[in-house]
Design a protein around this motif. Sequence first.
Motif, mmCIF file in Angstrom:
data_model
loop_
_atom_site.group_PDB
_atom_site.id
_atom_site.type_symbol
_atom_site.label_atom_id
_atom_site.label_comp_id
_atom_site.label_asym_id
_atom_site.label_seq_id
_atom_site.Cartn_x
_atom_site.Cartn_y
_atom_site.Cartn_z
ATOM 1 N N LYS A 28 0.883 -0.739 0.231
ATOM 2 C CA LYS A 28 0.204 0.272 -0.112
ATOM 3 C C LYS A 28 1.096 1.378 -0.273
ATOM 4 C CE LYS A 28 -4.509 -2.516 -0.017
ATOM 5 N NZ LYS A 28 -4.948 -2.169 0.958
ATOM 6 N N ASN A 29 1.969 1.143 0.071
ATOM 7 C CA ASN A 29 3.238 1.984 -0.267
ATOM 8 C C ASN A 29 2.895 3.741 1.062
ATOM 9 O OD1 ASN A 29 5.275 3.651 -0.944
ATOM 10 N ND2 ASN A 29 3.991 5.279 -2.697
ATOM 11 N N ARG A 30 2.957 3.058 2.342
ATOM 12 C CA ARG A 30 2.817 3.852 3.243
ATOM 13 C C ARG A 30 3.480 3.425 4.764
ATOM 14 N NH1 ARG A 30 -3.832 2.182 5.274
ATOM 15 N NH2 ARG A 30 -3.506 -0.525 5.451
ATOM 16 N N GLU B 72 -0.981 5.503 9.277
ATOM 17 C CA GLU B 72 -0.822 5.954 8.570
ATOM 18 C C GLU B 72 -0.285 7.212 8.101
ATOM 19 O OE1 GLU B 72 -3.107 3.897 4.472
ATOM 20 O OE2 GLU B 72 -3.577 6.546 4.881
ATOM 21 N N ASN C 218 0.926 8.500 4.477
ATOM 22 C CA ASN C 218 0.515 7.864 2.855
ATOM 23 C C ASN C 218 2.067 8.673 2.449
ATOM 24 O OD1 ASN C 218 0.346 8.616 -0.144
ATOM 25 N ND2 ASN C 218 -1.621 7.876 0.572
ATOM 26 N N LEU C 219 3.175 7.797 1.573
ATOM 27 C CA LEU C 219 4.126 7.863 0.930
ATOM 28 C C LEU C 219 4.199 8.314 0.047
ATOM 29 C CD1 LEU C 219 5.668 4.365 2.292
ATOM 30 C CD2 LEU C 219 6.265 6.327 3.230
ATOM 31 N N GLU C 220 3.021 8.658 -0.377
ATOM 32 C CA GLU C 220 3.541 9.904 -2.001
ATOM 33 C C GLU C 220 3.049 11.594 -1.552
ATOM 34 O OE1 GLU C 220 0.474 8.093 -4.903
ATOM 35 O OE2 GLU C 220 1.437 6.289 -5.223
ATOM 36 N N THR C 221 1.979 11.520 -0.339
ATOM 37 C CA THR C 221 1.653 12.860 -0.012
ATOM 38 C C THR C 221 2.018 13.117 1.251
ATOM 39 O OG1 THR C 221 -0.038 11.294 1.396
ATOM 40 C CG2 THR C 221 -0.975 12.406 -1.409
ATOM 41 N N LYS D 228 1.461 12.435 4.251
ATOM 42 C CA LYS D 228 0.417 12.760 5.003
ATOM 43 C C LYS D 228 -0.068 11.747 6.050
ATOM 44 C CE LYS D 228 -0.730 17.077 2.852
ATOM 45 N NZ LYS D 228 -0.231 17.799 3.387
ATOM 46 N N TRP D 229 -0.294 12.080 7.412
ATOM 47 C CA TRP D 229 -0.450 11.340 8.344
ATOM 48 C C TRP D 229 -2.472 11.216 8.215
ATOM 49 C CZ3 TRP D 229 2.335 8.040 11.132
ATOM 50 C CH2 TRP D 229 3.717 8.541 10.575
ATOM 51 N N THR D 230 -2.543 9.849 9.009
ATOM 52 C CA THR D 230 -4.788 9.443 8.645
ATOM 53 C C THR D 230 -4.495 8.108 9.768
ATOM 54 O OG1 THR D 230 -4.500 9.589 6.706
ATOM 55 C CG2 THR D 230 -6.655 8.799 7.502
#
Length: 575
Positions: free
Chosen positions: A207-209, A231, A233-236, A238-240
């Motif tokens: 999931k690239n995260r 999580e 996200n390794l593209e943006t 950003k933490w979720t």
Amino acid sequence: MGTGRDKRKKAKERKDGPVVGTGAIKTEKKAAKNEAKKERRAEKRLEGDEDDIDALLQRIALEERQRKGAVAVADCDPPGPRVSASFVPYITPRGSFVFLFGGEYADVATDKVHVYKDLFRFDVDKRRWARIDSPNGPPPRSAHQAVVVKNTMLVFGGEFTSPNQERFHHYKDLWRLDLTTWEWDCLPSKGGPSARSGHRMVLQPLKNRLLLFGGFYDTGRDVKYYNDLWELNLETMKWTSLGVGPAGNAGAGAPWPSPRSGCGLAVVGDTLWVFGGYSKAKDEEDEELEHGKTMDDVWACNLTTYTWERVKKVGMAPGARASFSIAVHSHPKAGPRAFLFGGVSDNEAKGGEDLSSEFHNDLYTFNFERRRWFAAELRPPADKKGAAEKKGSAAAADVSSNPAAGEAGSSSAVSSAAPVISPGMAERLAAATDKNSALYRAAVKIQASYRGYVVRKAYQLYRIGGVVSEILYSPATYGLDLSVLNMPKPKARIGALVTVVGSTLWMLGGTVEVGSKEVTLDDMWALDVGKLDGWQLVRENTVGEELLKKAGAGGDDSDSEWTEASDGDLDDDDS
């Protein structure tokens, strides 16, 4: 008059140059004076004592700003004693490396704690260390987490401890290191996890995260433990938040692991696994009191639905513990499995008035597909087995013929033999729970005949299925291979740095407590997790050996503990 004075001033400037204290020079002089005032105020702030966290961090930041020059990578001596650092692999076409960042060291002589911000690279193929001098990086920290993603290393959180361990500062910053240029940059972390240490973070490539779970925060007055899941996200970048469970014990509402730090975390496919850990909770009878709890539970989270389930403890499972080391290796036949080493079990009386800690140096594997625990069965290399078997046979004869011999001899021989129980033996041990079995009757007879310290000690360490087995008195009967008695193995410890590169598990450092002293180790070990042909000592420990030996914790023959699995957990083993 004023006009005349201005004219005279301007004429003098044309003749002699600008008048000091006027115009632009006056402005510069005032700015320099203000800057000097700021520096004096900063110096005053930096004059705090050694437990003034703010002053310590400001001094470190000032030193970091003054560092100049190009990044240097050079061969160096191995890092000194270290615990709670990050230790992550980096595989490239040029070779395989492991990066070590940060960590801390407790000085035995002074009882002072030193926290690091240095960065090392270990060349796995050449077995050589290099120190990387990269300015403008993260401040010193330990108990943080790091993950390598492509050509970068990400570092999150951790803590800075004052030398006397009187004050703590927890971080919530996210740093990125470019592994091609050695340049650090601090990434925005708004909306991410709160400041913490003792958390765990793993990469989910599918999931690239990155996934982060748990940890704790110590204000000096109160300690809070977390069980939230995040999580990145390794593209943006950003933490979720992926949810948080109940603050107390799991069980209210949907299943969810309770708050904890020092646990194990692994991701396999679309499942996240949580193992053990430690937390403190309010006493049920007196809310003003807190008591610590070391856990032995295993949880699995479906990363598609984000639902948790508690996994039944099956097989030869480790007992409750925290701050152990865990690494995942994918075996070509057995599939992905976790290797769990060491850790500590804290036994705390009500209110925390009496705390005793038991450190471990046992090694377990967890098969993710079968959801089953195994004791790692180490075997000596073929060329050394013959000589070792002779010594092992002699030891077996001593234990069998004189079970009540010296306490140290009996305990040492049996505990060293324990990690080599053959797979088929699990079935015979399971029979010990049957009161009609011959093994059960024999164990009862042995208990009746040989009472005293040896049996009590054995009962504590070798309860399997609820009874003391005959292993103590006739090990050869049950297929024990005692040829590994004299093979080296690591000391019991917590916080050891562990990672798997290829088929080799590397382990460095860790800490063991001796009374009120913390001994931080610097030894290094390697284990082929494919062959499991014994630990290889790469570098000997150089710290606190006299203290360890005096306390009976030294040497490579420290006891390995076998903890019983719950009744009914010793299922038939068809491996």
